[in-house]
Design a protein around this motif. Structure first.
Motif, PDB file in Angstrom:
ATOM      1  N   GLY A 242      -1.498 -12.257   7.748  1.00  0.00           N
ATOM      2  CA  GLY A 242      -2.204 -11.129   8.347  1.00  0.00           C
ATOM      3  C   GLY A 242      -1.577  -9.845   7.861  1.00  0.00           C
ATOM      4  N   SER A 243      -2.416  -8.829   7.655  1.00  0.00           N
ATOM      5  CA  SER A 243      -1.940  -7.618   6.999  1.00  0.00           C
ATOM      6  C   SER A 243      -2.343  -6.349   7.746  1.00  0.00           C
ATOM      7  CB  SER A 243      -2.499  -7.578   5.574  1.00  0.00           C
ATOM      8  OG  SER A 243      -2.348  -6.308   4.991  1.00  0.00           O
ATOM      9  N   ALA A 244      -1.686  -5.256   7.358  1.00  0.00           N
ATOM     10  CA  ALA A 244      -2.031  -3.937   7.895  1.00  0.00           C
ATOM     11  C   ALA A 244      -3.411  -3.482   7.428  1.00  0.00           C
ATOM     12  CB  ALA A 244      -0.976  -2.916   7.477  1.00  0.00           C
ATOM     13  N   ASP A 245      -3.980  -4.159   6.418  1.00  0.00           N
ATOM     14  CA  ASP A 245      -5.342  -3.814   5.980  1.00  0.00           C
ATOM     15  C   ASP A 245      -6.407  -4.427   6.896  1.00  0.00           C
ATOM     16  OD1 ASP A 245      -5.402  -6.492   5.287  1.00  0.00           O
ATOM     17  OD2 ASP A 245      -5.377  -6.162   3.128  1.00  0.00           O
ATOM     18  N   ALA A 246      -5.961  -5.044   8.002  1.00  0.00           N
ATOM     19  CA  ALA A 246      -6.832  -5.654   9.019  1.00  0.00           C
ATOM     20  C   ALA A 246      -7.458  -6.963   8.557  1.00  0.00           C
ATOM     21  CB  ALA A 246      -7.924  -4.686   9.503  1.00  0.00           C
ATOM     22  N   LEU A 247      -7.010  -7.482   7.429  1.00  0.00           N
ATOM     23  CA  LEU A 247      -7.547  -8.741   6.913  1.00  0.00           C
ATOM     24  C   LEU A 247      -6.583  -9.894   7.172  1.00  0.00           C
ATOM     25  CD1 LEU A 247      -8.840  -7.567   3.429  1.00  0.00           C
ATOM     26  CD2 LEU A 247     -10.246  -8.202   5.398  1.00  0.00           C
ATOM     27  N   VAL A 248      -7.180 -11.078   7.364  1.00  0.00           N
ATOM     28  CA  VAL A 248      -6.421 -12.324   7.357  1.00  0.00           C
ATOM     29  C   VAL A 248      -6.826 -13.062   6.084  1.00  0.00           C
ATOM     30  CG1 VAL A 248      -6.071 -14.545   8.501  1.00  0.00           C
ATOM     31  CG2 VAL A 248      -6.392 -12.471   9.873  1.00  0.00           C
ATOM     32  N   SER A 249      -5.847 -13.476   5.310  1.00  0.00           N
ATOM     33  CA  SER A 249      -6.183 -14.251   4.115  1.00  0.00           C
ATOM     34  C   SER A 249      -5.677 -15.678   4.271  1.00  0.00           C
ATOM     35  CB  SER A 249      -5.610 -13.604   2.845  1.00  0.00           C
ATOM     36  OG  SER A 249      -4.221 -13.433   2.939  1.00  0.00           O
ATOM     37  N   LEU A 250      -6.484 -16.609   3.794  1.00  0.00           N
ATOM     38  CA  LEU A 250      -6.181 -18.040   3.895  1.00  0.00           C
ATOM     39  C   LEU A 250      -5.844 -18.557   2.499  1.00  0.00           C
ATOM     40  CD1 LEU A 250      -6.346 -20.502   5.954  1.00  0.00           C
ATOM     41  CD2 LEU A 250      -8.569 -20.963   4.886  1.00  0.00           C
ATOM     42  N   TRP A 251      -4.712 -19.271   2.401  1.00  0.00           N
ATOM     43  CA  TRP A 251      -4.187 -19.703   1.102  1.00  0.00           C
ATOM     44  C   TRP A 251      -4.062 -21.215   1.036  1.00  0.00           C
ATOM     45  CZ3 TRP A 251      -2.918 -15.887  -2.524  1.00  0.00           C
ATOM     46  CH2 TRP A 251      -3.013 -14.568  -2.034  1.00  0.00           C
TER      47      TRP A 251
END
Length: 351
Positions: A242-251
């Motif tokens: 989870g990031s400060a760009d408001a996105l959650v990325s799945l890896w």
């Protein structure tokens, strides 16, 4: 200097997210059977109950591996442990001893009686719920803000505000290794196989080290801004950041490629949790809801309404119950006073 996953302003970035979609991924024509099934379940189990836990805000909640207990750590310098009984949390004990805020805590991965707390008082403490005593206090060099226990139970890693991560032998309680990083370390985690160590950093990267050698393996540019939190799914297939760009990325754990992004939040993502079956991902921020997504499609399963920013979320290790804690104020008596409650979502509506 590292920051705990704390308040940061809303994102000004309009990016669609890190990485690119994996080529096999196609948008389904409608919700999957799993999504429909879980939505049906939550329609009858959408109740959230609050349980008094602390005299100040709760920073961290975590379930024991058997799911019988929930621990919470607070700004009031204590930890609390609750027993889960049917559809409620019953407070078992309060754990005192730290001289500063308990910023993060976690349980032993396979022993449901032991948990560890990280505090700004430059110590970590290991507690045993059978004796309700602190069985070890380990001094560290800085103000501790994040902690994790290795999947094999042998090592505890703790990170401080000066971006030093200390690896502590869980049996001897002595430091085995110490690493000073040149970047802002936000959250730390082993992979499920215990042979790699992951850090999220202030430059939007995920740094991966071999374990126990602690040699750099890879640095992934995951997000255009501060990468705050990281969680591995119980199945060992994915991890999420989870990031400060408001996105959650799945890896994808094996390929180390981003397969999907979740973009329903508007504020920096401070906390994540995978459900016990790895099929749901809860993510939260200063938005006044917790997003629950289906991992495989990114479809929205549910949103849990909150009245204030959320600090921490944790799915139960066996059931679709979500524990969380927010920056609540005690509105009834004094709107400036912190409420210090722990919340449980997923309870039957008639309970």
């Amino acid at each position: 200097m590292a920051v705990a996953a704390a308040a940061m302003g809303p994102s000004a970035l309009g990016q669609s997210g890190p990485g690119s979609m994996a080529p096999w991924y196609s948008v389904t024509s409608g919700p999957t059977r799993y999504v429909l099934g879980m939505q049906e379940l939550f329609r009858g189990h959408s109740k959230t109950r609050e349980f008094p836990a602390h005299s100040a805000k709760v920073h961290s909640v975590a379930w024991s591996c058997d799911g019988r207990r929930l621990a919470s750590g607070s700004f009031d310098k204590t930890a609390s442990v609750f027993l889960l009984e049917k559809d409620r949390l019953v407070k078992e004990n309060n754990y005192r001893g730290h001289g500063d805020s308990v910023d993060q805590l976690c349980w032993h991965p396979s022993n449901p009686d032991l948990f560890v707390t990280a505090s700004g008082d430059k110590t970590i403490r290991i507690w045993d719920v059978r004796t309700t005593k602190c069985i070890a206090t380990v001094n560290t060099k800085g103000e501790n803000i994040n902690i994790c226990w290795s999947p094999d139970g042998q090592t505890i890693a703790v990170g401080n505000k000066d971006d030093v991560v200390t690896f502590i032998d869980a049996k001897t309680h002595r430091s085995k290794a110490e690493e000073q990083f040149k970047f802002e370390v936000n959250e730390i985690s082993w992979n499920n196989d215990n042979n790699m160590f992951f850090l999220t950093n202030g430059n939007g990267c995920i740094n991966i080290l071999s374990y126990p050698e602690l040699k750099p393996v890879q640095s992934i540019n995951a997000h255009p801004s501060n990468c705050i939190c990281i969680k591995f799914d119980p199945m060992g297939k994915y991890f999420a950041t989870g990031s400060a760009d408001a996105l959650v990325s799945l890896w994808d754990v094996d390929e180390l490629v981003c397969v999907r992004c979740f973009s329903r939040l508007d504020w920096p993502v401070r906390t994540l949790s995978f459900s016990h079956d790895g099929k749901m991902l809860a993510s939260a921020s200063e938005d006044h809801f917790i997003d629950i997504a289906e991992v495989e499609t990114g479809d929205k399963l549910w949103e849990v309404q909150c009245e204030s920013p959320t600090f921490t979320v944790a799915w139960h290790p066996k059931r679709p119950l979500l524990a969380f804690a927010c920056d609540d104020k005690d509105g009834k008596y004094d709107s400036s006073r912190e409420a210090g409650t722990v919340k449980l979502f997923g309870l039957p509506n008639d309970s």
